[in-house]
Scaffold this active site. Structure first.
Site, PDB file in Angstrom:
ATOM      1  N   VAL A 256       0.889  -1.174   0.000  1.00 15.05           N
ATOM      2  CA  VAL A 256       0.000   0.000   0.000  1.00 15.05           C
ATOM      3  C   VAL A 256       0.923   1.218   0.000  1.00 15.05           C
ATOM      4  O   VAL A 256       0.934   2.026   0.926  1.00 15.05           O
ATOM      5  CB  VAL A 256      -0.942   0.006   1.219  1.00 15.05           C
ATOM      6  CG1 VAL A 256      -2.118   0.949   0.982  1.00 15.05           C
ATOM      7  CG2 VAL A 256      -1.448  -1.392   1.543  1.00 15.05           C
ATOM      8  N   HIS A 257       1.708   1.345  -1.055  1.00 16.38           N
ATOM      9  CA  HIS A 257       2.894   2.200  -1.098  1.00 16.38           C
ATOM     10  C   HIS A 257       2.725   3.557  -0.407  1.00 16.38           C
ATOM     11  O   HIS A 257       3.418   3.869   0.567  1.00 16.38           O
ATOM     12  CB  HIS A 257       3.295   2.449  -2.561  1.00 16.38           C
ATOM     13  CG  HIS A 257       3.497   1.231  -3.369  1.00 16.38           C
ATOM     14  ND1 HIS A 257       4.609   0.427  -3.259  1.00 16.38           N
ATOM     15  CD2 HIS A 257       2.714   0.652  -4.322  1.00 16.38           C
ATOM     16  CE1 HIS A 257       4.521  -0.584  -4.106  1.00 16.38           C
ATOM     17  NE2 HIS A 257       3.387  -0.471  -4.765  1.00 16.38           N
TER      18      HIS A 257
END
Length: 328
Positions: A256-257
């Site tokens: 979930v950068h």
């Protein structure tokens, strides 16, 4: 290697309060990051969202930022549209990852609240010039075009910046758009070069970190189980968004950068890294857009980045779930 890691020193404690501008190209993970940030008003005093072309075209990133604002019930936060294309290179997008609308797993619509008048680059220049010295944190979740344009036009704005916290780059992990390059840097490496040479304190959260902070069915189920609309929205986005990376990389979950940037601002003790020299390769060729990280200090150049390489994945998802539970 791990014995030389440092807990980032930019924050003495996890109760740090930031006067914050978020520069973003939503993007599924950007939308989650924005909801995360807007659910944390006691620590993150968000002045504005500024948008840039990146994951999808500018019109869609700007709409998606306004959607996140609507979903979080934060009409107090203005959204300014910025650069519609990179400084020099041909524009690229990531609709294959984020869907044609830039958000996976949920329906999009035109938000009722419009964009703020004016351009994001002008807003950055005006705001940072007027800000007290070293008072504004800029979280950057996409290509760095807006800030690069602002720095080029008004180099004096660095005075108002406290620090830059960027999602971008890759070293040990390898890239996600080419074998060597991460998307945000590859999308505008010339802008990243300008930002890295700005002299402002910079923290980068690269793929080296984000590919270790992965979803699981249980982590997504906890978000869905909150019982509010925001938790359902985040879970729906993640269920669709993580599928590509899980299949492509053979990972047990998906990163979930951009949301890791918000977690870093809220609870930096979850992360560890090293101060290093980082440069960007903007030459055409196989290395185009690569972040060249002098991890062992062989070049003897001054460190210009706190490169975050380790993080507490469960701590991240606990914090995300706790904050998303505050939203409608």
């Amino acid at each position: 290697m791990t014995t030389s890691f440092i807990t980032p020193k930019a924050h003495a404690a996890d109760a740090t309060v930031h006067t914050l501008i978020i520069d973003t190209d939503p993007g599924a993970d950007d939308v989650i990051a924005l909801l995360f940030a807007m659910a944390s008003p006691e620590q993150l005093k968000i002045q504005a969202l500024t948008t840039v072309a990146g994951n999808v075209q500018l019109a869609k990133t700007s709409r998606n930022a306004r959607l996140a604002r609507e979903w979080a019930k934060r009409p107090d936060i203005p959204v300014y549209a910025g650069a519609p294309r990179p400084l020099l290179r041909t524009p690229i997008y990531a609709a294959d990852i984020h869907g044609s609308e830039g958000i996976t797993g949920v329906k999009v619509h035109e938000p009722s609240q419009p964009l703020a008048d004016g351009n994001a680059v002008d807003y950055l220049i005006r705001t940072l010039r007027a800000a007290p010295e070293k008072s504004v944190t800029l979280a950057m979740l996409g290509p760095e075009t807006n800030l690069a344009l602002a720095l080029t036009q008004a180099p004096d704005i660095t005075r108002g910046l406290r620090e830059l916290v960027l999602m971008g780059g890759a070293h040990f992990n390898g890239g996600n758009i080419t074998p060597t390059a991460e998307f945000n840097v590859f999308a505008d490496p010339h802008a990243a070069e300008i930002v890295l040479k700005s002299g402002v304190p910079i923290t980068m959260l690269p793929l080296d970190l984000t590919h270790k902070v992965l979803t699981s069915p249980e982590r997504i189920a906890r978000l869905r189980g909150i019982g509010n609309q925001a938790g359902k929205t985040v879970a729906d986005i993640l269920d669709a968004y993580v599928q590509h990376d899980m299949q492509y990389y053979g990972l047990p979950g998906g990163p979930v950068h951009d949301a890791t940037v918000i977690a870093y601002l809220l609870q930096p003790s979850l992360f560890r890294g090293r101060k290093v020299n980082v440069e960007v390769d903007s030459r055409e060729g196989l290395g185009f857009g690569q972040t060249v990280v002098d991890w062992y200090g062989g070049l003897k150049k001054p460190a210009n980045v706190s490169w975050i390489a380790e993080g507490d994945a469960q701590g991240f998802f606990d914090l995300l779930t706790q904050r998303i539970s505050r939203l409608p």
